[in-house]
Design an enzyme around this catalytic site. Structure first.
Site, PDB file in Angstrom:
ATOM      1  N   ASN A 101       0.887  -1.241   0.017  1.00 10.47           N
ATOM      2  CA  ASN A 101      -0.081   0.073   0.158  1.00 10.47           C
ATOM      3  C   ASN A 101       0.893   1.044   0.046  1.00 10.47           C
ATOM      4  O   ASN A 101       1.436   1.690   1.042  1.00 10.47           O
ATOM      5  CB  ASN A 101      -0.927  -0.130   1.196  1.00 10.47           C
ATOM      6  N   ILE A 102       1.105   1.860  -1.127  1.00 11.58           N
ATOM      7  CA  ILE A 102       2.035   2.743  -1.424  1.00 11.58           C
ATOM      8  C   ILE A 102       1.224   4.270  -1.159  1.00 11.58           C
ATOM      9  O   ILE A 102       0.149   4.534  -1.992  1.00 11.58           O
ATOM     10  CB  ILE A 102       2.893   2.977  -2.398  1.00 11.58           C
ATOM     11  N   CYS A 137      15.835   5.098   1.453  1.00 14.47           N
ATOM     12  CA  CYS A 137      15.023   4.209   2.497  1.00 14.47           C
ATOM     13  C   CYS A 137      15.859   3.090   2.906  1.00 14.47           C
ATOM     14  O   CYS A 137      17.218   3.499   3.188  1.00 14.47           O
ATOM     15  CB  CYS A 137      14.099   3.674   1.519  1.00 14.47           C
TER      16      CYS A 137
END
Length: 203
Positions: A113-114, A138
């Site tokens: 789920n971006i 990241c």
């Protein structure tokens, strides 16, 4: 000079801002470390230049600090939700670097789920030249970083095949269809009014 950290928290982004920070030149930064000229500079995992004043990588650690000093960074975007390591915070503090933390969970397919709003807010930070030079990272510099850079490329009017090629160079065997679908569907229209001070080449 005493540096003070200001912590600001909202739903999408936590910032650590250094007041009165000084951005040393690369030579001065290396000299202040007291390291000899023969010491190697080690870039973070998957480090690369994205555009003028914009860089990407995996999560930097203390072995990478001397290298990062040569970039003269003003800002770092961290896309991981975990608290930023204390050693990294001290590095930011001593080098006058502001942290923008957008916590995006590192899900694996098919449970991905971006958050589009978070990516959009991160892009606003990237597009603000006052934050340059800036590093986007990241954990591995592949998926979350790849999505931000891919959406930036759409703003630069790159064709999708070139956007995907760049993403796949960093993600390699870990490339995710969901990431590429997200980049394809991402609507850049709400960001087109922002100035783009770097190259806007079509690919």
């Amino acid at each position: 000079m005493k540096l003070e950290l200001d912590h600001v928290t909202d739903e999408m982004c936590r910032t650590i801002e250094v007041d009165g920070g000084v951005h040393p030149s690369p030579a001065a930064a290396a000299a202040s470390d007291g390291e000899c000229a023969d010491d190697l500079f080690i870039p973070p995992l998957n480090f690369a230049m994205v555009d003028n004043g914009i860089f990407r990588s995996g999560f930097p650690d203390s072995n990478n600090f001397s290298f990062l000093q040569t970039l003269g960074l003003r800002s770092i975007i961290c896309l991981c939700p975990e608290p930023y390591p204390e050693t990294n915070v001290e590095f930011l503090k001593s080098n006058g670097i502001k942290l923008f933390q957008f916590g995006i969970e590192g899900y694996k397919e098919p449970f991905i789920n971006i958050p589009e709003d978070t990516i959009r807010e991160a892009l606003k930070v990237v597009l603000d030249v006052r934050n340059h030079p800036i590093l986007i990272h990241c954990k591995r510099g592949k998926h979350r970083t790849g999505c931000v850079v891919g959406c930036l490329r759409k703003l630069q009017r790159w064709c999708l095949s070139s956007v995907f090629d760049e993403y796949q160079r960093f993600a390699a065997a870990k490339a995710r269809v969901a990431d590429q679908r997200f980049m394809e569907m991402f609507d850049v229209s709400s960001l087109k009014h922002l100035q783009m001070p770097f190259s806007c080449s079509k690919r």
